[in-house]
Design a protein around this motif. Structure first.
Motif, PDB file in Angstrom:
ATOM      1  N   ARG A  11       0.834  -1.211   0.000  1.00 39.89           N
ATOM      2  CA  ARG A  11       0.000   0.000   0.000  1.00 39.89           C
ATOM      3  C   ARG A  11       0.870   1.263   0.000  1.00 39.89           C
ATOM      4  NH1 ARG A  11      -3.100  -2.882   4.739  1.00 39.89           N
ATOM      5  NH2 ARG A  11      -4.697  -4.053   3.596  1.00 39.89           N
ATOM      6  N   CYS A  12       1.885   1.264   0.861  1.00 36.19           N
ATOM      7  CA  CYS A  12       2.745   2.445   0.959  1.00 36.19           C
ATOM      8  C   CYS A  12       3.473   2.727  -0.354  1.00 36.19           C
ATOM      9  CB  CYS A  12       3.758   2.266   2.084  1.00 36.19           C
ATOM     10  SG  CYS A  12       3.036   2.191   3.735  1.00 36.19           S
ATOM     11  N   MET A  13       4.030   1.681  -0.950  1.00 35.63           N
ATOM     12  CA  MET A  13       4.775   1.857  -2.198  1.00 35.63           C
ATOM     13  C   MET A  13       3.859   2.268  -3.348  1.00 35.63           C
ATOM     14  SD  MET A  13       7.575  -1.219  -2.090  1.00 35.63           S
ATOM     15  CE  MET A  13       7.786  -1.014  -3.846  1.00 35.63           C
ATOM     16  N   ALA A  14       2.626   1.782  -3.333  1.00 36.70           N
ATOM     17  CA  ALA A  14       1.686   2.134  -4.402  1.00 36.70           C
ATOM     18  C   ALA A  14       1.457   3.639  -4.459  1.00 36.70           C
ATOM     19  CB  ALA A  14       0.368   1.401  -4.189  1.00 36.70           C
ATOM     20  N   ILE A  15       1.349   4.256  -3.304  1.00 37.04           N
ATOM     21  CA  ILE A  15       1.133   5.705  -3.254  1.00 37.04           C
ATOM     22  C   ILE A  15       2.438   6.449  -3.531  1.00 37.04           C
ATOM     23  CG2 ILE A  15       0.387   7.635  -1.824  1.00 37.04           C
ATOM     24  CD1 ILE A  15      -1.849   5.671  -2.631  1.00 37.04           C
ATOM     25  N   ASP A  16       3.514   5.993  -2.924  1.00 35.65           N
ATOM     26  CA  ASP A  16       4.793   6.698  -3.080  1.00 35.65           C
ATOM     27  C   ASP A  16       5.283   6.711  -4.525  1.00 35.65           C
ATOM     28  OD1 ASP A  16       4.986   7.289  -0.399  1.00 35.65           O
ATOM     29  OD2 ASP A  16       6.329   5.623   0.079  1.00 35.65           O
ATOM     30  N   HIS A  17       5.013   5.645  -5.283  1.00 38.22           N
ATOM     31  CA  HIS A  17       5.637   5.502  -6.600  1.00 38.22           C
ATOM     32  C   HIS A  17       4.654   5.371  -7.755  1.00 38.22           C
ATOM     33  CE1 HIS A  17       9.346   5.295  -4.409  1.00 38.22           C
ATOM     34  NE2 HIS A  17       8.897   4.264  -3.703  1.00 38.22           N
ATOM     35  N   GLY A  18       3.364   5.536  -7.469  1.00 41.23           N
ATOM     36  CA  GLY A  18       2.372   5.442  -8.547  1.00 41.23           C
ATOM     37  C   GLY A  18       2.600   6.466  -9.646  1.00 41.23           C
ATOM     38  N   ARG A  19       2.983   7.681  -9.283  1.00 42.07           N
ATOM     39  CA  ARG A  19       3.213   8.729 -10.288  1.00 42.07           C
ATOM     40  C   ARG A  19       4.494   8.504 -11.076  1.00 42.07           C
ATOM     41  NH1 ARG A  19      -0.022  13.396 -10.106  1.00 42.07           N
ATOM     42  NH2 ARG A  19      -2.070  12.689  -9.376  1.00 42.07           N
ATOM     43  N   ASP A  20       5.312   7.563 -10.623  1.00 43.87           N
ATOM     44  CA  ASP A  20       6.502   7.171 -11.394  1.00 43.87           C
ATOM     45  C   ASP A  20       6.160   6.119 -12.441  1.00 43.87           C
ATOM     46  OD1 ASP A  20       8.295   8.782  -9.896  1.00 43.87           O
ATOM     47  OD2 ASP A  20       8.402   7.242  -8.336  1.00 43.87           O
ATOM     48  N   GLY A  21       4.880   5.737 -12.487  1.00 43.66           N
ATOM     49  CA  GLY A  21       4.473   4.681 -13.412  1.00 43.66           C
ATOM     50  C   GLY A  21       4.744   3.289 -12.865  1.00 43.66           C
ATOM     51  N   ILE A  22       5.042   3.222 -11.568  1.00 44.95           N
ATOM     52  CA  ILE A  22       5.348   1.937 -10.934  1.00 44.95           C
ATOM     53  C   ILE A  22       4.150   1.513 -10.101  1.00 44.95           C
ATOM     54  CG2 ILE A  22       6.887   0.697  -9.360  1.00 44.95           C
ATOM     55  CD1 ILE A  22       9.020   2.875 -10.055  1.00 44.95           C
ATOM     56  N   ARG A  23       3.537   0.407 -10.478  1.00 46.43           N
ATOM     57  CA  ARG A  23       2.404  -0.127  -9.728  1.00 46.43           C
ATOM     58  C   ARG A  23       2.891  -1.238  -8.803  1.00 46.43           C
ATOM     59  NH1 ARG A  23      -0.594  -2.971 -12.334  1.00 46.43           N
ATOM     60  NH2 ARG A  23       0.583  -3.187 -14.280  1.00 46.43           N
ATOM     61  N   THR A  24       2.390  -1.226  -7.576  1.00 41.70           N
ATOM     62  CA  THR A  24       2.763  -2.238  -6.588  1.00 41.70           C
ATOM     63  C   THR A  24       1.518  -2.954  -6.098  1.00 41.70           C
ATOM     64  OG1 THR A  24       4.566  -0.787  -5.859  1.00 41.70           O
ATOM     65  CG2 THR A  24       4.043  -2.673  -4.467  1.00 41.70           C
ATOM     66  N   ASN A  25       1.516  -4.260  -6.222  1.00 42.36           N
ATOM     67  CA  ASN A  25       0.400  -5.082  -5.751  1.00 42.36           C
ATOM     68  C   ASN A  25       0.946  -6.351  -5.120  1.00 42.36           C
ATOM     69  OD1 ASN A  25      -2.166  -3.704  -6.846  1.00 42.36           O
ATOM     70  ND2 ASN A  25      -0.875  -3.822  -8.682  1.00 42.36           N
ATOM     71  N   CYS A  26       0.094  -7.027  -4.389  1.00 40.68           N
ATOM     72  CA  CYS A  26       0.485  -8.334  -3.854  1.00 40.68           C
ATOM     73  C   CYS A  26      -0.661  -9.316  -4.006  1.00 40.68           C
ATOM     74  CB  CYS A  26       0.936  -8.231  -2.392  1.00 40.68           C
ATOM     75  SG  CYS A  26      -0.343  -7.760  -1.217  1.00 40.68           S
TER      76      CYS A  26
END
Length: 256
Positions: free
Chosen positions: A166-181
């Motif tokens: 969840r934290c990484m999804a917000i921190d890096h979403g605007r970098d075009g990096i999606r984080t899921n599990c």
């Protein structure tokens, strides 16, 4: 702009067997160059990918090593020119409660299951940002949401992995990096049978506790990872995708 699939690169931990192996084979079939990462030999998986015309290399590594992130991401960049998909799938567990698990065992579980994911992501983010984006995927677990007896270290590590997502999804979403599990319950892998012995829960009891009566195969998890890494999942970010046959929904009376 992200790289075309034909030149994309995936790194997968725990790639020697189970979900990691199935995921490596799936991404290779989809045209990715794949870096296989495990503490045991991945020669069999390499041979399978190579015989099908795919491209893969392997690195043997202990994910408790604090240098694992720079070693794995650095090797992906050296061999294939970058990294587009990172899948931290490897995990270990140990039996016991907070009263009985010694520090050394608790710390090793956290190092492999959680800290390796953090160390890998720390190295992967700047490379993915430079390439226009990417996908970071973690194998969490139903145990990160729900109580599992005699498994406090494993459960805590997986719960932390879900919130890291969840934290990484917000921190890096605007970098075009999606984080899921993905948060599976029991999966038909060698680790399931090891866990059955360690935690004292028969495999058939696990199956009986699943509302569908079906224990997922590794290929099912691999297919979900392939979707989450694809452009079709561009709006899925920060999610914990349950693959537990409905176990996480609520209480279920086991049936034969």
């Amino acid at each position: 702009m992200t790289a075309p699939v034909s030149s994309r690169v995936a790194a997968i931990t725990g790639a020697g067997s189970g979900v990691g192996r199935a995921t490596a084979l799936r991404f290779a079939r989809e045209g990715y160059s794949v870096l296989l990462c495990d503490r045991v030999s991945c020669d069999g998986v390499l041979e399978e990918i190579g015989s099908s015309g795919g491209r893969a290399e392997a690195i043997m590594i202990d994910l408790a090593d604090a240098r694992c992130g720079e070693m794995i991401v650095g090797q992906a960049s050296k061999l294939f020119g970058g990294l587009d998909v990172l899948i931290h799938n490897a995990a270990i567990g140990t039996s016991g409660s907070v009263e009985t698990v010694p520090d050394v065992d608790f710390e090793r579980v956290l190092d492999v299951n959680l800290m390796a994911g953090i160390r890998l992501a720390r190295e992967a983010v700047p490379i993915m940002r430079e390439r226009g984006g990417g996908a970071i995927l973690f194998t969490a677990a139903l145990a990160g949401h729900r109580y599992v007896p005699n498994a406090v270290a494993y459960a805590v590590s997986k719960a932390a992995l879900i919130h890291l997502t969840r934290c990484m999804a917000i921190d890096h979403g605007r970098d075009g990096i999606r984080t899921n599990c993905v948060t599976p319950g029991p999966i038909n892998t060698p680790m399931l049978h090891e866990a059955s012995a360690v935690y004292g829960i028969p495999v058939e009891a696990m199956r009986a506790g699943m509302p569908t009566g079906h224990i997922p195969e590794p290929d099912e998890i691999a297919a979900t990872y392939a979707f989450l890494a694809s452009p079709a999942a561009r709006s899925i970010n920060g999610q914990a995708i349950g693959m537990d046959g409905g176990m996480s929904v609520g209480f279920f009376s086991p049936k034969p």
